[in-house]
Design a protein around this motif. Structure first.
Motif, PDB file in Angstrom:
ATOM      1  N   SER A  35      -0.100   4.186   1.136  1.00 53.15           N
ATOM      2  CA  SER A  35      -0.371   4.918   2.375  1.00 53.15           C
ATOM      3  C   SER A  35       0.124   4.177   3.614  1.00 53.15           C
ATOM      4  O   SER A  35       0.402   4.789   4.630  1.00 53.15           O
ATOM      5  CB  SER A  35      -1.868   5.207   2.514  1.00 53.15           C
ATOM      6  N   ASP A  36       0.226   2.849   3.535  1.00 50.78           N
ATOM      7  CA  ASP A  36       0.685   2.039   4.668  1.00 50.78           C
ATOM      8  C   ASP A  36       1.558   0.911   4.128  1.00 50.78           C
ATOM      9  O   ASP A  36       1.050  -0.138   3.766  1.00 50.78           O
ATOM     10  CB  ASP A  36      -0.511   1.479   5.440  1.00 50.78           C
ATOM     11  N   GLU A  63       0.990  -2.726   4.879  1.00 50.47           N
ATOM     12  CA  GLU A  63      -0.221  -3.392   4.394  1.00 50.47           C
ATOM     13  C   GLU A  63      -0.068  -3.683   2.904  1.00 50.47           C
ATOM     14  O   GLU A  63       0.386  -2.838   2.151  1.00 50.47           O
ATOM     15  CB  GLU A  63      -1.439  -2.495   4.611  1.00 50.47           C
ATOM     16  N   SER A  76       0.843  -1.191   0.000  1.00 52.27           N
ATOM     17  CA  SER A  76       0.000   0.000   0.000  1.00 52.27           C
ATOM     18  C   SER A  76       0.881   1.246   0.000  1.00 52.27           C
ATOM     19  O   SER A  76       1.901   1.292   0.677  1.00 52.27           O
ATOM     20  CB  SER A  76      -0.880  -0.015   1.251  1.00 52.27           C
TER      21      SER A  76
END
Length: 152
Positions: A120-121, A124, A118
């Protein structure tokens, strides 16, 4: 003399045992790697609001109008590489137009794959492709197998 022989025998036994205890065995190392791999979270499926889901029972494919969705999903596999499940693709036939159309159900096999980290993360990972295979009938104009890029 007996003491010297006993001391030498004890020393000879201690050296291999010390080496065996000092270095992890290959089996122990493989077990540790497997346990570490299992601890890493499996990829998720991002929904229309970019919320992560794991083994969802339902999933909206047409985020803009909701005219295509998966329901009654039963996941057979969900791991670090892929997810496979069975369910039903409920699709609006939009006849004569979408607001007056009829939702029709088609059994499908669903495969999720191509997991990516991901943005954004980074901890993840999410699946980036979904492939539907229609197993008994399909919407007009659809091929038997359809692949969709997933949001993320």
């Amino acid at each position: 003399m007996r003491a010297a022989i006993t001391l030498c025998a004890a020393a000879a036994l201690a050296v291999p045992m010390g080496t065996a205890f000092a270095a992890p065995s290959a089996q122990h190392t493989d077990t540790a790697r497997t346990a570490q791999h299992r601890q890493a979270p499996d990829p998720v499926l991002l929904d229309c609001a970019s919320q992560p889901e794991v083994r969802p029972e339902a999933y909206v494919l047409a985020c803009g109008d909701g005219n295509s969705r998966l329901v009654s999903m039963h996941w057979l596999r969900w791991d670090a590489h892929a997810a496979v499940g069975r369910g039903t693709n409920v699709v609006n036939d939009c006849d004569p137009y979408c607001a007056a159309g009829t939702f029709r159900a088609y059994p499908v096999t669903v495969r999720l794959d191509e997991p990516r980290a991901s943005q954004s993360d980074p901890g993840e990972r999410h699946f980036t492709r979904m492939t539907l295979t229609y197993t008994d009938g399909r919407p007009d104009g659809f091929p038997r197998t359809v692949a969709y890029p997933l949001p993320g």
